[in-house]
Design a protein around this motif. Sequence first.
Motif, PDB file in Angstrom:
ATOM      1  N   GLY A 153       0.872  -1.435  -0.120  1.00 21.57           N
ATOM      2  CA  GLY A 153      -0.094   0.159   0.020  1.00 21.57           C
ATOM      3  C   GLY A 153       0.969   1.450   0.143  1.00 21.57           C
ATOM      4  N   ALA A 154       2.099   1.110  -0.177  1.00 16.99           N
ATOM      5  CA  ALA A 154       3.046   2.342   0.007  1.00 16.99           C
ATOM      6  C   ALA A 154       2.626   3.353  -1.295  1.00 16.99           C
ATOM      7  N   TYR A 155       2.279   2.934  -2.457  1.00 20.73           N
ATOM      8  CA  TYR A 155       1.997   4.004  -3.355  1.00 20.73           C
ATOM      9  C   TYR A 155       0.940   4.940  -3.005  1.00 20.73           C
ATOM     10  N   ARG A 156       0.042   4.653  -2.188  1.00 13.90           N
ATOM     11  CA  ARG A 156      -0.884   5.560  -1.602  1.00 13.90           C
ATOM     12  C   ARG A 156      -0.294   6.650  -0.988  1.00 13.90           C
ATOM     13  N   LYS A 157       0.753   6.215   0.002  1.00 17.98           N
ATOM     14  CA  LYS A 157       1.315   7.469   0.604  1.00 17.98           C
ATOM     15  C   LYS A 157       2.533   8.275  -0.216  1.00 17.98           C
ATOM     16  N   LEU A 158       3.038   7.421  -1.159  1.00 16.99           N
ATOM     17  CA  LEU A 158       4.068   8.196  -1.794  1.00 16.99           C
ATOM     18  C   LEU A 158       3.493   8.899  -3.184  1.00 16.99           C
ATOM     19  N   GLY A 159       2.252   8.386  -3.609  1.00 15.59           N
ATOM     20  CA  GLY A 159       1.526   9.062  -4.659  1.00 15.59           C
ATOM     21  C   GLY A 159       2.380   8.672  -5.968  1.00 15.59           C
ATOM     22  N   ARG A 160       3.187   7.446  -5.963  1.00 16.19           N
ATOM     23  CA  ARG A 160       3.679   7.089  -7.174  1.00 16.19           C
ATOM     24  C   ARG A 160       3.869   5.568  -7.203  1.00 16.19           C
ATOM     25  N   VAL A 161       3.964   4.772  -8.419  1.00 17.81           N
ATOM     26  CA  VAL A 161       3.806   3.670  -8.659  1.00 17.81           C
ATOM     27  C   VAL A 161       5.040   2.852  -9.341  1.00 17.81           C
ATOM     28  N   TRP A 162       5.488   1.992  -8.941  1.00 20.82           N
ATOM     29  CA  TRP A 162       6.821   1.225  -9.178  1.00 20.82           C
ATOM     30  C   TRP A 162       6.743   0.172 -10.201  1.00 20.82           C
ATOM     31  N   LEU A 163       6.988   0.441 -11.514  1.00 22.80           N
ATOM     32  CA  LEU A 163       6.601  -0.598 -12.431  1.00 22.80           C
ATOM     33  C   LEU A 163       8.053  -1.311 -12.908  1.00 22.80           C
ATOM     34  N   GLU A 164       8.021  -2.811 -12.282  1.00 24.94           N
ATOM     35  CA  GLU A 164       9.276  -3.375 -12.669  1.00 24.94           C
ATOM     36  C   GLU A 164       9.158  -4.162 -13.992  1.00 24.94           C
ATOM     37  N   GLY A 165      10.223  -3.980 -14.676  1.00 28.69           N
ATOM     38  CA  GLY A 165      10.494  -5.122 -15.970  1.00 28.69           C
ATOM     39  C   GLY A 165       9.958  -4.160 -17.137  1.00 28.69           C
ATOM     40  N   ASP A 166      10.354  -4.894 -18.232  1.00 24.13           N
ATOM     41  CA  ASP A 166      10.014  -4.182 -19.580  1.00 24.13           C
ATOM     42  C   ASP A 166       8.673  -4.570 -20.036  1.00 24.13           C
ATOM     43  N   HIS A 167       8.016  -5.437 -19.691  1.00 31.15           N
ATOM     44  CA  HIS A 167       6.705  -5.823 -20.105  1.00 31.15           C
ATOM     45  C   HIS A 167       5.771  -4.614 -19.844  1.00 31.15           C
ATOM     46  N   LEU A 168       5.731  -4.162 -18.299  1.00 31.18           N
ATOM     47  CA  LEU A 168       4.900  -3.088 -17.815  1.00 31.18           C
ATOM     48  C   LEU A 168       5.303  -1.910 -18.589  1.00 31.18           C
ATOM     49  N   ALA A 169       6.524  -1.540 -18.901  1.00 40.07           N
ATOM     50  CA  ALA A 169       7.198  -0.698 -19.514  1.00 40.07           C
ATOM     51  C   ALA A 169       6.380  -0.496 -21.101  1.00 40.07           C
TER      52      ALA A 169
END
Lengths: 270, 270
Positions: B36-52
């Motif tokens: 749930g950290a993305y809610r506090k930080l307002g940012r999302v971490w997308l790992e790997g090339d597929h999501l990119a």
Amino acid sequence: MTDVEHPGATPPKVREISSRGHALLKDLRRLATDPGAYRKLGRVWLEGDHLAKALAARGGRPSLAVVGASAWLQPRWRALALAAPEVVVLDDALLGEVSSLETAGPFGLLMDLPEQAAPPRAGVSALVLDRLQDPGNVGTLLRSAAALGVPQVIALKGCAALWSPKVLRSAMGAHFALHLVEGVEADALDALGLPLLATSSHGAQALHTTHLPWPCAWVLGHEGQGVDAGLLARCALTLTIPQPGGEESLNVAAAGAICLYESARQRLMP
Amino acid sequence: MTDVEHPGATPPKVREISSRGHALLKDLRRLATDPGAYRKLGRVWLEGDHLAKALAARGGRPSLAVVGASAWLQPRWRALALAAPEVVVLDDALLGEVSSLETAGPFGLLMDLPEQAAPPRAGVSALVLDRLQDPGNVGTLLRSAAALGVPQVIALKGCAALWSPKVLRSAMGAHFALHLVEGVEADALDALGLPLLATSSHGAQALHTTHLPWPCAWVLGHEGQGVDAGLLARCALTLTIPQPGGEESLNVAAAGAICLYESARQRLMP
């Protein structure tokens, strides 16, 4: 107490184990942590009461119940344990070490692995799993097969081990409702004598507008690579699941559920 | 090199980070490990090339690319990184610490979390998730919604966090094709102005013989408990998935795939 719970039957043998080095504990630790250990040991470790009840509902028989010392004092767990021909009461601290769960339950069953030399059953509709890797997907597909009336699941060589703890947990007891065959080559599918069906994004026909044969064998493939090209070429039908949302792809267990549902729907419609 | 890859555009700012204590690394570690950290930080971490690639295909814009020092030397990863307005080149050893994967990839993107105050869109067909707990199930359902033409997913309070690393991985980019709303109360569903549909083993009608309204909102419930009773009572239709195999139950993501497929099938049939 046992003669009330087993009127007229031989009461189960009950013994306590409190030594970490006991041979049974070594086996249970292997079964809980190594997905393929059941093949070597010839036994399957069923954790929790849900699998125990599912096994009983299908008339399956465990060889041994393992129950934590605290749970053994509670009528509910004691009754469940005493349904097995043999009971091991285990120190609570040791029980956690033989669990594949994050939070160990107080109860598990050992059962003999069903006959592995059993060949595919000819003429019986089947789900064929080609190199699926994710145990959650495999378990979900077993559940869908059992619910949607496909009585046989054939895991080709390279597929995740069907009786591993993760697949067992995810399948929620479907194992006991199915004829399961694993570790076979694709050539063994000839013995089914059934048309093979697969989905493919390059499928020639749309799933929802194609009359599907029954009995049949549905083939589902590897999460990333799909069905092996050689196997796909042997399929009587390659079908496309309609995707009005666009070019997205479906999870293989979701795709499998859709195919088995469409098969069932066509059989059930007048 | 960058002016070839970005003809006419401002070349991205590139910096190296080799200190474990850097503020950005602390944020990435939180994002990778706390669902749930993305809610506090307002940012999302997308790992790997597929999501990119999935993000780029939908016209989404990252704020920052993170690439391992070794990968930065390879044209493929360098090109992917340089598509972001800012690039951080990270010591390979540090990269593993900001991964939620067993085997860390050499690449990830940070993007700003889409507007969370966005209310449900009235009149737009939706999938409603009531307290689903398993991130794999949630991700699989997002994928099915995107593929089968349901453009909106509403996660009620108590559901697994939609933008967590596990849900992102399992949804394979479906996030970027959907309008996502989370953390709302069931009362917010009134604003949809759509009939609610749910499955239930006590459903009054069979899914495959019932004419389904469209647009609509499909409600799927908790893995163990199903849809909340109060919410179920508000559903216009409660439907039973036919189970010719007997009394087995379906995984919730399999059941959801079947419902969304049947909805699509009825829309597509003449």
